[in-house]
Design a protein around this motif. Structure first.
Motif, PDB file in Angstrom:
ATOM      1  N   VAL A  51      12.577 -25.174 -25.001  1.00  0.00           N
ATOM      2  CA  VAL A  51      11.714 -25.107 -26.190  1.00  0.00           C
ATOM      3  C   VAL A  51      11.309 -26.507 -26.616  1.00  0.00           C
ATOM      4  N   ASP A  52      10.060 -26.658 -27.013  1.00  0.00           N
ATOM      5  CA  ASP A  52       9.605 -27.929 -27.567  1.00  0.00           C
ATOM      6  C   ASP A  52       8.363 -27.689 -28.422  1.00  0.00           C
ATOM      7  N   GLY A  53       8.163 -28.569 -29.382  1.00  0.00           N
ATOM      8  CA  GLY A  53       7.015 -28.422 -30.272  1.00  0.00           C
ATOM      9  C   GLY A  53       6.157 -29.674 -30.276  1.00  0.00           C
ATOM     10  N   GLY A  55       5.195 -31.221 -33.022  1.00  0.00           N
ATOM     11  CA  GLY A  55       5.570 -32.112 -34.127  1.00  0.00           C
ATOM     12  C   GLY A  55       4.393 -32.434 -35.031  1.00  0.00           C
ATOM     13  N   ASP A  94       4.736 -18.451 -27.655  1.00  0.00           N
ATOM     14  CA  ASP A  94       4.400 -19.516 -28.611  1.00  0.00           C
ATOM     15  C   ASP A  94       4.839 -19.104 -30.013  1.00  0.00           C
ATOM     16  N   TYR A  95       5.024 -20.100 -30.848  1.00  0.00           N
ATOM     17  CA  TYR A  95       5.360 -19.882 -32.257  1.00  0.00           C
ATOM     18  C   TYR A  95       4.468 -20.792 -33.083  1.00  0.00           C
ATOM     19  N   ALA A  97       3.633 -21.737 -37.069  1.00  0.00           N
ATOM     20  CA  ALA A  97       3.911 -21.557 -38.501  1.00  0.00           C
ATOM     21  C   ALA A  97       2.775 -22.190 -39.274  1.00  0.00           C
ATOM     22  N   ASP A 140       2.665 -25.842 -37.643  1.00  0.00           N
ATOM     23  CA  ASP A 140       3.696 -26.241 -36.685  1.00  0.00           C
ATOM     24  C   ASP A 140       3.508 -25.387 -35.431  1.00  0.00           C
ATOM     25  N   VAL A 142       4.909 -24.543 -31.576  1.00  0.00           N
ATOM     26  CA  VAL A 142       6.100 -24.646 -30.731  1.00  0.00           C
ATOM     27  C   VAL A 142       5.980 -23.648 -29.586  1.00  0.00           C
ATOM     28  N   THR A 144       8.160 -21.862 -26.081  1.00  0.00           N
ATOM     29  CA  THR A 144       9.344 -21.743 -25.231  1.00  0.00           C
ATOM     30  C   THR A 144       8.888 -21.291 -23.857  1.00  0.00           C
TER      31      THR A 144
ATOM     32  N   LEU B 132      10.224 -33.374 -39.254  1.00  0.00           N
ATOM     33  CA  LEU B 132       8.778 -33.354 -39.446  1.00  0.00           C
ATOM     34  C   LEU B 132       8.384 -33.723 -40.876  1.00  0.00           C
ATOM     35  N   LEU B 135       5.149 -32.408 -42.771  1.00  0.00           N
ATOM     36  CA  LEU B 135       4.725 -31.122 -42.213  1.00  0.00           C
ATOM     37  C   LEU B 135       5.661 -30.011 -42.682  1.00  0.00           C
TER      38      LEU B 135
END
Lengths: 333, 333
Positions: A51-53, A55, A94-95, A97, A140, A142, A144, B132, B135
């Motif tokens: 997982v990574d976003g 930012g 994907d996520y 927010a 946001d 993110v 996975t 963040l 954000l």
């Protein structure tokens, strides 16, 4: 008043505290541990979940109207990582927010996700869009990624004598934005500013370079022994692929203008800059001496600009070291 | 001044806009589509990847000092979903976004993740903690679960004649918090208020009920034909498991006090309440008539309070319907 030099901590990100949290979490991890990922076995496969976003880069992308890049980046940041550990992307979710339901932003992000899923061979299996009034102050993004490797892979570990190659980045990628934003907004007059022909907003909105296909092909051909994606923590991340009692000694190529501009305007110490930003090199790979030429030419053929950076050398001490020869002098992590 | 009735839209969440985004995303999805998840094949398996977050419940948990529940919830929200689609949790990764590095909150969340990973049989393979500033306005906690199913599963679909059972929830779970928070903060005096012996902060900090083991065992024994996790969209979600030309007709059991308190204080319309909150029933499963008794007793033996709610009936019209007999009269979605 002389403007004070800025660090990542000044911009609200305490890398030491982040590393402490990272160590704490590491103790809880299960599965086979590699440089970037852990895996579990199923049938004849090793399955990797990562997982990574994006930012705070999304805060820039919102201003420059490039939210599609957020979707692209969140996929490619992940697929680059898993491909460093020789795992092929299979699927992703994907996520997103957001503070309020914004269909335009959503469409753009999703379009970027779709493009990147196609480019990296991952099937989009789902996603969650959370409308979080009072919690999300911006968008946001993110992802996975699920990836797969055949059993029996030897691991992501360089050895003394290996040649180190660097593939160029396309700008800052998606790391170090909290510091970059502060410098641009407070000391350079904002994203419309042009410095030395660099339009700052545009430069900071470039998509992450996709190293995934190169990495998988290089692993398949046995051209590399290790790969380090230069992301959070930047060149300190190269330690992950080094054995005990070794050092990666690298001569850094010419610094792209944006990094120099940010360092000068923010009066950022070189030692800080090289652990926050990729400084023009987004991927470091290690190749056995007799395969380095072939690895370099594979990278070039696949559309990357690649540099011979240096070697893995034997060194004193348990902890591996990263030695960078830069235009600001030698930096050792 | 007479307080106006509140809807989820007033609380900043527009369910119609969210549904439009959901439809848009659905068109891009690959793999085998089921009620809650999509899957791809690998070897003899179907792999499911699923993401969900705790949403604005974390804003309550921060105040009540129960951030551990955020970790638990983010795992169990996901494992309940994948187990509705008969997939067994294999692995997970977590994502925590915070405005500043807060090691105490991080420890608590991670402890909840660890507990839930153990309770649901998922190996923690990694995670990302993103600091963040500018954000994140609060702590956002999200998990992705990888789950597996043998090939050949018939799908999550009830049929006319099936009996519908409801398993009790443990409070609001992790949905409808934007509305609940607004009511508690603006109309009930905050989280320390006690109404009819219900301490609001405590009530809204309860962990999500873990239906995962029950679902997997019920699928294994062939006791159920379908399962609907009552989450975002609440009882409208039951539509997902209904065939065309059918209706789920359910007599709702006694309403737990918290939902009545929120509805009254917020003057929330019953039709709105039953699509925002779970109203005491966190899981609806469909069982063939001759297995319903066994499914009910399995649930009770596994520690759940279960109710016979009604049946799936044949009905006019393409679109399936959900008919709820409530203390406020009949509600049809």
């Amino acid at each position: 008043m002389v403007a004070r030099g800025l660090s990542y901590r000044d911009a609200g990100v305490d890398l030491d505290a982040s590393e402490a949290m990272h160590r704490l979490a590491s103790r809880l991890l299960a599965g086979r541990r590699e440089a970037y990922t852990s895996s579990i076995e199923l049938g004849g496969y090793e399955l990797v979940l990562h997982v990574d976003g994006v930012g705070t880069k999304t805060l820039v992308l919102e201003r420059t109207g490039r939210m599609r890049v957020a979707g692209w980046d969140c996929v490619v940041m992940n697929t680059n990582d898993v491909a460093c550990d020789a795992a092929r992307p299979l699927a992703l979710v994907d996520y997103i927010a957001m503070p309020r339901a914004d269909e335009r932003v959503f469409r753009e992000v999703l379009e970027g996700v779709r493009e990147a899923a196609e480019a990296t061979g991952a099937a989009l299996l789902g996603g969650e869009t959370a409308v979080l009034p009072g919690l999300a102050g911006g968008v946001d993004v993110v992802c996975t990624v699920l990836a797969v490797r055949e059993k029996g892979w030897r691991g992501n570990r360089a050895k003394p004598g290996d040649v180190l190659l660097g593939l160029e980045s396309s700008g800052l990628h998606a790391n170090g934005y909290s510091l970059a934003r502060r410098i641009v907004e407070e000391r350079l007059g904002g994203y419309d500013t042009v410095v030395e022909s660099v339009r700052l907003g545009e430069e900071l909105s470039k998509p992450v370079a996709n190293y995934t296909a190169f990495l998988l092909e290089a692993w398949r051909r046995g051209l590399i022994t290790a790969a380090a994606h230069v992301t959070g923590g930047a060149f300190t991340k190269v330690k992950r692929i080094l054995p005990h009692g070794s050092a990666a000694v690298m001569e850094m190529p010419e610094l792209p203008a944006i990094f120099r501009i940010l360092m000068e305007a923010g009066r950022v110490e070189p030692r800080e800059a090289y652990r926050v930003w990729n400084m023009g090199i987004g991927l470091v790979v290690a190749a056995p001496g007799d395969r380095a030429e072939e690895a370099l030419s594979l990278a070039e053929r696949m559309g990357h600009r690649a540099h011979l950076l240096g070697r893995v050398e034997e060194a004193e001490g348990e902890e591996p070291a990263v030695v960078l020869e830069t235009m600001y002098g030698r930096i050792v992590y």
